[in-house]
Design a protein around this motif. Structure first.
Motif, PDB file in Angstrom:
ATOM      1  N   MET A   1      -3.349   2.155  -0.354  1.00  0.00           N
ATOM      2  CA  MET A   1      -3.739   1.500   0.598  1.00  0.00           C
ATOM      3  C   MET A   1      -5.404   1.098   0.400  1.00  0.00           C
ATOM      4  O   MET A   1      -6.496   2.053   0.295  1.00  0.00           O
ATOM      5  CB  MET A   1      -3.496   2.189   1.746  1.00  0.00           C
ATOM      6  N   GLN A   2      -5.337  -0.305   0.471  1.00  0.00           N
ATOM      7  CA  GLN A   2      -7.161  -0.571   0.954  1.00  0.00           C
ATOM      8  C   GLN A   2      -7.633  -0.768   1.556  1.00  0.00           C
ATOM      9  O   GLN A   2      -7.086  -0.983   2.716  1.00  0.00           O
ATOM     10  CB  GLN A   2      -6.638  -2.241  -0.745  1.00  0.00           C
ATOM     11  N   ARG A  76       1.278  11.672   7.010  1.00  0.00           N
ATOM     12  CA  ARG A  76       0.637  10.083   6.426  1.00  0.00           C
ATOM     13  C   ARG A  76      -0.904  10.576   6.293  1.00  0.00           C
ATOM     14  O   ARG A  76      -1.373   9.155   5.205  1.00  0.00           O
ATOM     15  CB  ARG A  76       0.358   9.657   7.549  1.00  0.00           C
ATOM     16  N   LEU A  80      -2.616   9.206   2.283  1.00  0.00           N
ATOM     17  CA  LEU A  80      -3.964   8.765   1.678  1.00  0.00           C
ATOM     18  C   LEU A  80      -4.539   9.375   0.176  1.00  0.00           C
ATOM     19  O   LEU A  80      -4.296   8.268  -0.234  1.00  0.00           O
ATOM     20  CB  LEU A  80      -4.482   8.855   2.591  1.00  0.00           C
ATOM     21  N   LEU A 194      -8.604   3.637   7.087  1.00  0.00           N
ATOM     22  CA  LEU A 194      -7.616   4.167   6.291  1.00  0.00           C
ATOM     23  C   LEU A 194      -6.903   5.145   7.151  1.00  0.00           C
ATOM     24  O   LEU A 194      -5.703   5.403   7.360  1.00  0.00           O
ATOM     25  CB  LEU A 194      -8.063   5.235   5.370  1.00  0.00           C
ATOM     26  N   LYS A 197      -4.985   3.687  10.413  1.00  0.00           N
ATOM     27  CA  LYS A 197      -3.874   2.746   9.611  1.00  0.00           C
ATOM     28  C   LYS A 197      -2.909   3.852   9.352  1.00  0.00           C
ATOM     29  O   LYS A 197      -1.506   3.809   9.777  1.00  0.00           O
ATOM     30  CB  LYS A 197      -3.879   2.119   8.275  1.00  0.00           C
ATOM     31  N   ALA A 198      -3.543   4.927   8.847  1.00  0.00           N
ATOM     32  CA  ALA A 198      -2.026   6.025   8.869  1.00  0.00           C
ATOM     33  C   ALA A 198      -1.405   6.962  10.355  1.00  0.00           C
ATOM     34  O   ALA A 198      -0.467   7.018   9.923  1.00  0.00           O
ATOM     35  CB  ALA A 198      -2.620   7.373   8.612  1.00  0.00           C
ATOM     36  N   LYS A 201       0.929   4.233  11.581  1.00  0.00           N
ATOM     37  CA  LYS A 201       1.856   4.199  10.997  1.00  0.00           C
ATOM     38  C   LYS A 201       3.157   5.453  11.573  1.00  0.00           C
ATOM     39  O   LYS A 201       4.340   5.034  11.687  1.00  0.00           O
ATOM     40  CB  LYS A 201       2.050   4.235   9.265  1.00  0.00           C
TER      41      LYS A 201
END
Length: 524
Positions: A1-2, A76, A80, A194, A197-198, A201
């Protein structure tokens, strides 16, 4: 993941349009790409409306769904991998081992709250049967605790994972059944993206409403205050400075509907060195290690030492000067924190009667903090409130008391604190016995023969304390009891059985521990 410079609103990643900001690498004092867009009023409004709409559906999911959701967030985050640690190292200057440990703590506290949710005790399910034959008759009464509503969480500067986007405030609020809107801290924007977004998700995988989680980016004085002011927000979790916490408390109190702000603020964490303990030749090194851990950027850092004048205390000072003198300067989290640290040290050193007794190694590196120990007579400390101010970094003040009575006077004088430590042996029993009741009134956690740095995530932990260490001394921001901040009791009187929540149903389908007519009943 960017890292893309995005925030998350209702499960969607987007770039704010109200200007940009970049994270800073404190080891170089240089900006890090990419730029992050700042949230607009419309972005905040959308996040708040989505959280409000998600509240009832989310809090009414089963305990198992909620617990599994928390565990999915943990999974999640681990997914990462090294990218999360690498970005956090770049943004904070913290070493890899420290951040890997903090990631483990973050994941473990999510799992702890999953356990808290599953066992169901947090609901305090209580049933009092109807007594129609009594005069006057007693109605059927049942009680449970539900979430307060959407919670605003402010990420902390000094813990980019454990007190940030998916940290303890977020985990406990989600466990309580409350949607969360996080205002990411500007010091670790990429790390926050980061993790955010985890979490998003995990929301999607768990089939939950998208508004259960959002993360916005913006100034605390604008976006942060607007978030606390929004009528959809029902509580606030904050870790930071006293000034920041008081500002949020003021905003929350002035709303049409005032809301609680659970703010963890300043603390200097007094450490009492009783005479018997000063014979411990390992004590100077243990103190120096605690003082300089993480460049002193812990809310439980030992910022105040208190001892009784004499040869034993002087021997401790002499040995401590050597241990601190061997400590290298460490990079602080941000240029702003470094500037404030230098100012705090300068102000302390400039107070009449304050003497420097130890100094760590200096450096020309940007944002690096040199360690210091100062001392002052207890009479001067008791007469000058400025000496109680928190210096966020590796500096401590030793208060030298003339006798036991003056040591106890200092204990009675200090403000509310997160921790209070006592170093003592059996020979100090009488003095320790007089000191302990004072500390019970002054601090949230009392330690013997240790230092407050290092907060265990456990059921019995209290990370809170009387004002100004926190805004509400009845609560904790770490440990299983942190969930209580975001709950309120609701009583159900003569509600038809087909409308009762499952936790209060006669057959107890979730097999929860409950109080039934005053008796604790398990799984029945």
């Amino acid at each position: 993941m960017q890292v893309a410079g995005e925030m998350i609103i209702g499960g969607k990643a987007l770039t704010g349009k109200e200007g940009t900001i970049k994270a800073i690498d404190p080891s170089r004092n240089a900006e890090i790409e990419p730029a992050f867009g700042l949230a607009s009023a419309a972005d905040l409004e959308q996040a708040a409306q989505l959280a409000d709409a998600a509240f009832d559906p989310y809090r009414n999911t089963s305990l198992e769904v909620r617990a599994k959701f928390l565990e999915t967030i943990a999974d999640r985050i681990m997914d990462l991998g090294p990218a999360l640690i690498e970005r956090a190292m770049q943004e904070t200057g913290l070493p890899q081992a420290r951040l890997e440990g903090e990631r483990g703590r973050t994941v473990n506290q999510l799992k702890l709250f999953a356990k808290v949710v599953r066992d169901g005790r947090f609901q305090s399910a209580t049933l009092d049967s109807a007594l129609p034959e009594r005069t006057p008759p007693r109605p059927d009464l049942r009680l449970r605790k539900i979430g307060l509503g959407p919670v605003a969480v402010f990420g902390a500067s000094n813990f980019p994972l454990a007190f940030s986007v998916a940290g303890g405030d977020t985990a406990s609020a989600l466990a309580a059944g409350c949607p969360v809107i996080v205002k990411a801290h500007s010091a670790h924007l990429g790390t926050s993206e980061l993790v955010g977004k985890a979490v998003a998700k995990a929301v999607e995988e768990s089939g939950l409403p998208a508004g259960v989680f959002s993360m916005i980016i913006g100034s605390g004085q604008t976006v942060g205050q607007a978030l606390v002011s929004h009528p959809a927000i029902k509580a606030v979790g904050f870790t930071g400075s006293r000034a920041g916490g008081l500002a949020l408390m003021k905003t929350a109190a002035e709303r049409k509907e005032p809301i609680p702000v659970y703010a963890e603020m300043s603390s200097i964490n007094p450490v009492f060195l009783l005479p018997g303990a000063l014979a411990n030749d390992k004590l100077p090194q243990a103190f120096a290690d605690s003082l300089t851990m993480g460049a002193g950027q812990f809310c439980t850092n030992p910022g105040l030492l208190i001892g009784i004048k004499g040869d034993k205390l002087q021997a401790f000072v002499d040995a401590t000067a050597g241990t601190i003198g061997a400590k290298a300067a460490s990079t602080m989290l941000t240029p702003g924190i470094h500037k404030a640290y230098l100012s705090g040290v300068k102000n302390l050193a400039g107070v009449d009667g304050v003497q420097q007794v130890a100094a760590g190694q200096g450096t020309e590196a940007p944002c690096a903090a040199q360690a210091f120990l100062y001392q002052v007579p207890a009479k001067k400390f008791l007469a000058d409130d400025k000496l109680e101010g928190e210096i966020f970094g590796p500096t401590s003040l030793l208060v030298v008391a003339e006798d036991e009575a003056e040591l106890l006077a200092v204990a009675n004088h200090v403000e509310g604190q997160l921790t209070g430590a006592v170093h003592a042996t059996a020979d100090d029993r009488d003095l320790a016995a007089r000191l302990l009741p004072i500390l019970e009134r002054k601090v949230g956690r009392i330690l013997f023969n240790g230092f407050g740095t290092g907060v265990e995530v456990a059921h019995a932990m209290v990370h809170g304390g009387p004002f100004p260490s926190t805004s509400d001394s009845r609560t904790t921001s770490v440990g299983a009891s942190a969930i209580d901040r975001f709950l309120r009791p609701v009583s159900y009187q003569d509600v038809p059985s087909y409308l009762l929540p499952t936790s209060l149903a006669d057959d107890n389908p979730e097999k929860l521990p409950r109080i039934v007519n005053g008796d604790l009943v398990w799984n029945a």
